[in-house]
Scaffold this active site. Sequence first.
Site: not given
Length: 235
Positions: A24, A28, A47, A91, A94, A207, A220
């Site tokens: 996402g 990362r 973007r 994918r 988290s 979490d 993360r």
Amino acid sequence: MTKTPTPHIGAQYGEIAETVIMAGDPLRAKFMAENFLENPKQFNNVRGMLGFTGTHQGKRVSVMGHGMGMPSLGIYTYELFNFYGVKTIIRVGSAGSINPDLHIGDLVIAMGACTNSNYASQYELPGTFAPIADFGLLRKAADSCEQIGVNYRVGNVFSSDVFYSDNAHNDKWMQMGVLAVEMEVAALYMNAARSGNKALAICTISDHILTGEVTTAEERQKTFTKMMDVAFSLI
């Protein structure tokens, strides 16, 4: 295959590998390019959604961000599957645990994805579609987790359309055996199914909704490397 570059990806056809590992957070993706790829070359910055292609142990692979939520992931994975000849998307993301035995740093391999999204309505199916992972990828990922020695579970996740909810109903999903909550897997699996390709999601618990355990944004981004080890072992 003549529709490249697309409105959201600036690469030419052929600049993206047939296997793409996605996160996402575009930072990362940059982290994976810097730490897992040999000779990475950036193919996208439209973007700010960074994408890179390189090799991992001699095998060609791309990494790319997909943004937050099913609409964002849906756009990028649709274009990759349908315009760039991508065959497999993995994918790494988290998720929030709703299982007492899954804690921060543990992995969830998403066998299926429940959702409150209306994403599947576009297909006009005469019933409810159950988005599921590619079994070959799932089996290899589970074997890799065993070899690495990381705590993991295989099962259902809940892909939510909302992050802040007045009525999350996490207790009800927990009663149905759902392991964790995230925001993208259902759309990924639907896009893979519709295009006749393969997909898998491997999520790190960031979490715990039941206990209040949390991690920082930097943690993360930079410390959730076990899921990346597993993902790259599938190439």
